[in-house]
Design a protein around this motif. Structure first.
Motif, PDB file in Angstrom:
ATOM      1  N   LYS A  61       3.150  36.354  84.137  1.00 43.75           N
ATOM      2  CA  LYS A  61       3.126  35.984  85.561  1.00 43.75           C
ATOM      3  C   LYS A  61       2.081  36.754  86.343  1.00 43.75           C
ATOM      4  CE  LYS A  61       6.831  33.385  85.070  1.00 43.75           C
ATOM      5  NZ  LYS A  61       6.719  31.932  85.082  1.00 43.75           N
ATOM      6  N   ASP A  62       1.588  37.856  85.779  1.00 40.93           N
ATOM      7  CA  ASP A  62       0.659  38.682  86.545  1.00 40.93           C
ATOM      8  C   ASP A  62      -0.680  38.805  85.826  1.00 40.93           C
ATOM      9  OD1 ASP A  62      -0.824  40.755  87.640  1.00 40.93           O
ATOM     10  OD2 ASP A  62       0.682  42.304  87.352  1.00 40.93           O
ATOM     11  N   PRO A  86      -2.491  35.378  84.338  1.00 42.08           N
ATOM     12  CA  PRO A  86      -2.986  34.564  85.465  1.00 42.08           C
ATOM     13  C   PRO A  86      -4.170  35.203  86.206  1.00 42.08           C
ATOM     14  CG  PRO A  86      -0.593  34.595  85.458  1.00 42.08           C
ATOM     15  CD  PRO A  86      -1.029  35.550  84.387  1.00 42.08           C
ATOM     16  N   THR A 101       7.260  39.374  81.793  1.00 43.80           N
ATOM     17  CA  THR A 101       6.914  38.846  83.112  1.00 43.80           C
ATOM     18  C   THR A 101       5.535  39.342  83.554  1.00 43.80           C
ATOM     19  OG1 THR A 101       9.256  38.928  83.621  1.00 43.80           O
ATOM     20  CG2 THR A 101       7.767  38.610  85.484  1.00 43.80           C
TER      21      THR A 101
END
Lengths: 384, 384
Positions: free
Chosen positions: B12-13, B16, B8
């Motif tokens: 997601k971090d 991006p 994740t």
């Protein structure tokens, strides 16, 4: 009395520390890598520090007392520098082995600056004509190399040429050091030139000294261009005060004092106290990981600049800053247990390297500042 | 589940953050100088980081998902590197202006290492034969230059020749990266050679990796010779574990794991936690002023080495260290507010530079470690 504090520190603490621990009796020259207690932990000889220590002892001999031991210690460094310090073109290496074999090539012109400073003072002390000639030769060699001081070691391509502050700043002091060995007109010319470079070019409109500028003197929005080194700016300002005093130039004096105040205002750590090592003028992260450390020389140069400024102007703002820097520095840098000063504090003000000397710290900033502050306070106290 | 934490964070971090903030749509390549919030504060292009980011996105494309956006971002860096990165001899510059004009000359062979790593992964992703050829050419150029990687910029005189750990270490990883573009026998030869260099030479009797040795592999009692860089040693050990796994070499695996444990034991800050950046093997002051700082990459490489070691050995000591380093790192480096990780903590564990990227930190250690730990934990969780 503050004059006494500085005099005693110089003569009873700092100089004895170096006289006792740093002399290499077997191979000549000085050890600069000393632990907190004064133990030698590395024997490499760094030319900056060889030159600076030989200068310091010659200077004390010329300005404090004609102490034979000091002259012998100076000679120990001068002989080593003369014998091993230069390549065949008269350029000074950056470092040597303990025995004097070259380790790092002459990529750095400041080795030459500190060597010639030493030769100049030593020639003044002894009248040695050969050393006097060497001082002159090295000085003119620096001038010749100044447009390309790194020679083949220069890694910049030339696509972003920058003017750097260090050499004009050092020359402004060096030329006074070499006054007794240089022609009068060279001294006068170089002083005028340096003052112009420092005060009309590197001193920017916001009242701060920049380390690097575009060739036309404008701001370069790059890591190098945004760099402010408060200690460097402050040190240069006491060189300017010396010139102002000598030329009786009140305007230059007042400007220099104002820049010291501006720089302290900008460079002071409002959270933990002390003067930052490096800052970015736009407030961005500097590339130097050590930016927030508190270095001995920065604080000593500030004490010199402030005591000198106060002795010459009696400006109350200057005195307030003097007291603030004095309180910070004497409580944190001075090593009450083993003598001399710590070199490197973290942002919080604790020593994070316990050394008394290393690759960059030797017998120079501490004793020079002790002498300068002693003199400034004698002046202050005598006119009270 | 830890595999999920890392997956994740990566998808997601971290990725991006770079996809959003670092792409230079006007001139190609990547911005690496990003503030805490992701704002570009300097536009210079550092070749290490251009290569590393192009590699990272190509690697994700090859190993996580054939995401077109990732491949486009990779291409943006590859094109920039190919167009502007090299001098006429095929040596890679250290840095360029935003537009691609060379700033710092090819004094540093690691630029070439990270460029060829990028070319290798990108060629694998696209089948682009021209890039494949460029990867090979750059790789062999590195091998040719390896005995004198700095060329004319080498400042050492040769009076204290030292063998340096960095290149053998990087080659041990690089050759696996380039496996798809190099001849089989070159890969096999280089792997054996690197393992020997790392484990038989730089791994010394005390169980630690030294950064510099005398040419005969013995200890050099100098600043360079006494230097221990714990993060470097630990990173090299997970390269060794990859090789051990590939060759099914249990002895090499166990040795590498033991060195990780030794290095953590030696390099862990017992007072404040975290792994020191630099240490002197004799306990003397290192010359690096940043020696006691806690760097993001050191801790990430330790997380990779430990999770990989645990997935391969189930050694309890390894797990205890993993938990300790995990607790320290995730609580201090991960920026819960703005994403990605801080790069530089002071000894006490607080960020003293707020940047997300700069001259040395880019899109590399954080996402690479997130991927590696994700994979290691999937393996651990699947065999429970």
């Amino acid at each position: 009395m503050k004059s006494n504090l500085y005099k005693t520190a110089l003569l009873k603490d700092v100089i004895p520390f170096w006289s006792k621990n740093s002399i290499d009796n077997d191979h000549g020259g000085y050890f600069s890598c000393l632990t907190r207690e004064g133990e030698v932990y590395d024997t490499d000889k760094f030319i900056w520090l060889q030159g600076r220590q030989a200068w310091m002892y010659s200077y004390l001999y010329n300005n404090v007392a004609q102490n034979k031991e000091w002259l012998e210690i100076a000679k120990n460094g001068i002989d080593f520098l003369r014998k091993y310090g230069m390549d065949k073109n008269g350029n000074f290496y950056f470092s040597l082995t303990r025995e004097g074999k070259p380790l790092i090539s002459p990529y750095n012109i400041f080795s030459d600056c500190f060597a010639t400073m030493a030769f100049g003072q030593y020639a003044k002390a002894t009248g040695d004509k050969e050393i006097e000639e060497l001082a002159r030769k090295t000085y003119y060699n620096i001038l010749e190399r100044r447009d390309n001081p790194k020679g083949k070691y220069e890694k910049s391509t030339g696509n972003r040429p920058l003017r750097n502050f260090s050499l004009p700043m050092i020359l402004s002091n060096l030329v006074l050091e070499l006054e007794s060995v240089l022609p009068e007109e060279e001294v006068a010319l170089r002083i005028d030139d340096s003052v112009k470079e420092v005060m009309d070019v590197f001193l920017q409109k916001d009242g701060l000294i920049y380390e690097n500028l575009n060739p036309d003197g404008s701001f370069s929005d790059s890591f190098e261009g945004r760099l402010i080194n408060p200690g460097h700016g402050i040190e240069a300002m006491w060189f300017m005060m010396d010139i102002a005093e000598r030329k009786n130039d009140k305007k230059l004096l007042d400007e220099a004092v104002q820049v010291v105040l501006n720089t302290l205002e900008f460079g002071w750590d409002k959270q933990y106290g002390g003067i930052f090592y490096f800052l970015d003028i736009k407030g961005y992260p500097p590339q130097q990981l050590e930016w927030d450390q508190k270095l001995w020389w920065v604080h000593l140069e500030a004490l010199v600049a402030l005591s000198k400024a106060y002795s010459l102007t009696k400006n109350q703002k200057v005195w307030d800053w003097y007291e603030k820097v004095h309180e910070y520095s004497w409580n944190r840098f001075a090593d009450k247990k083993n003598g001399e000063w710590f070199g490197y504090l973290n942002r919080q003000g604790e020593p994070h390297l316990s050394l008394k000397g290393g690759k960059w710290k030797g017998c120079f900033h501490v004793p020079r500042a002790m002498y300068q502050c002693w003199q400034a306070f004698e002046k202050i106290e005598n006119t009270k």
